[in-house]
Scaffold this active site. Structure first.
Site, PDB file in Angstrom:
ATOM      1  N   ASP A  51     -32.557  -0.634   7.235  1.00 20.83           N
ATOM      2  CA  ASP A  51     -33.445  -0.264   8.346  1.00 20.83           C
ATOM      3  C   ASP A  51     -32.704  -0.409   9.674  1.00 20.83           C
ATOM      4  OD1 ASP A  51     -35.993  -0.294   6.637  1.00 20.83           O
ATOM      5  OD2 ASP A  51     -35.269  -2.342   6.400  1.00 20.83           O
ATOM      6  N   GLU A  70     -29.376   3.530   1.457  1.00 22.04           N
ATOM      7  CA  GLU A  70     -29.348   4.817   2.148  1.00 22.04           C
ATOM      8  C   GLU A  70     -28.100   4.965   3.027  1.00 22.04           C
ATOM      9  OE1 GLU A  70     -33.036   5.990   3.943  1.00 22.04           O
ATOM     10  OE2 GLU A  70     -32.026   7.080   5.549  1.00 22.04           O
TER      11      GLU A  70
END
Ligand code: TRH
Length: 381
Positions: free
Chosen positions: A17, A273
């Site tokens: 994040d 990611e």
């Protein structure tokens, strides 16, 4: 006047994040000249990937971005012209109310997670009116095709990598206390979640006919490595040899030096990611471990990227890549790891060529920060 942007990041888990929010904030400030505030609720996690961050400061300037501690209750703040919530983090109610009072209201973006799945393009850019307030949120989806929000990448990324590959690699290895790799040695970086497939893979590396050096930044996978080695603990700087496998624990690197590791290694195991995207931009072979989700929902993500990544590859090479990726993600139908590894090894030259070609193809999706700025400018008109 520079447009003002607020980016909100709630650190849910790990470093993805904040890794993505920080990359975006830096890019918007540096390349687009925007006045960016980045609100982060866990500055300690931030400090792990960017050690210059003062984890106790309420407000600090870093790389052209104003980094603000996101604390509750949220102090009254004039909202920016553009508000980005990373990954659907709920904005503070008081800030939302202040957004609704602003005229024109801020352009409000929800930056979504990345996926190569086909549905992404159809959802990219869709509006969602707030149920009570006169505000509209837009869903911005990163993706691998030109009809999505594209991928995070700095404009000078390819040039910096080329310079590093040309002349920077030996110095980087020296900094890590390593020599340059031997001719037949494979250097592997390993960034992973706990993984039941790991012990078998380590066995396969230890039995490899050629030397394998595995470099592991400190993190979640280290206790599993210690158990496999039969030692009580491991820390940065530790080295162990088992058969052909040399294992080396590295300190957790800052985000830019982690790129160097990806650029320098012959194979990168990555996860989540951001490291996955960076490994693709590294133009090196990679094995991806998707962020585990309930009911193996991540397998669809894995299969979608795999299908995209292996498109146009020769049958044997595609099988070798698919075998390793699936095995590493616990898909049940694959062969044992020793067989997967042998097949992958046999295809190494083709996989290396493909990694270069894939990196060139990735650019077709467009750069996320450019696309986001365009999207927002259209809404501001
Ligand atoms: O840390 P992650 O597992 O983060 C995850 C994923 O983003 C996942 O998709 C998301 O749903 C979840 O968080 C909430 O993996 P990721 O995304 O690769 O982020 C790691 C970051 O850490 C990335 O920015 C690279 C950085 N990093 C360093 O800066 N130094 C290091 O030494 C290493 C290993 C990573």
């Amino acid at each position: 006047m520079r447009a003002t942007w607020d980016i909100f990041c709630n650190v849910v888990d790990n470093y993805g994040d904040i890794g993505i929010a920080w990359r975006l904030a830096r890019g918007l400030a540096r390349e687009h000249g925007l006045a960016v505030r980045l609100w982060v609720d866990d500055l300690r996690a931030f400090q792990r990937i960017w050690p210059a961050i003062d984890a106790d400061a309420d407000r600090q300037a870093c790389e052209g971005v104003t980094v603000c501690a996101w604390r509750m209750p949220f102090a009254a703040t004039e909202p920016a012209q553009v508000v980005v919530e990373a990954f659907g983090c709920a904005l503070p109610e008081s800030y939302l109310a202040a957004m609704a009072e602003r005229f024109p209201p801020p352009v409000w973006i929800n930056l979504e997670y990345l996926s190569a799945e086909a549905w992404v393009a159809a959802h990219h850019g869709l509006p969602s009116p707030h149920p009570r307030l006169p505000l509209t949120k837009y869903f911005f989806f990163p993706g691998y095709t030109s009809d999505t929000g594209g991928l995070l990448a700095e404009a000078d990324l390819a040039g910096r990598r080329a310079g590093f590959v040309r002349s920077g690699t030996p110095a980087f290895w020296r900094e890590l206390g390593l020599g340059v790799p031997q001719a037949d040695e494979l250097r592997v970086s390993l960034f992973a979640y706990e993984n039941p497939a790991l012990p078998d893979l380590l066995d396969a590396w230890a039995a490899d006919p050629r030397p394998v050096t595995c470099l592991v930044p400190e993190g979640r996978v280290v206790p599993q490595l210690a158990a496999w080695l039969g030692v009580s603990s491991l820390q940065a700087g530790d080295r162990h040899q088992r058969g052909a496998l040399a294992l080396r624990i590295l300190p957790f690197l800052d985000q830019d030096r982690y790129d160097h590791l990806l650029w320098a290694c012959g194979l990168n195991f990555v996860r989540g990611e951001d490291s996955c995207v960076r490994a693709q931009w590294a133009a090196r072979p990679l094995v991806w471990q998707a962020y585990p989700q309930a009911e193996a929902a991540h397998w669809a993500k894995l299969d979608a990227l795999l299908a995209h990544y292996t498109e146009g590859l020769g049958h044997e090479t595609a099988r070798a890549v698919g075998g390793m990726w699936r095995h590493w993600n616990g898909q049940p139908e694959t062969a044992g790891v020793a067989a997967c590894w042998a097949a992958w090894r046999a295809q190494l030259a083709a996989i290396e060529r493909h990694a270069e070609a894939w990196c060139a193809r990735l650019g077709l999706a467009g750069r996320l920060s450019d696309k986001l700025v365009d999207f927002v400018e259209n809404k501001l008109k």
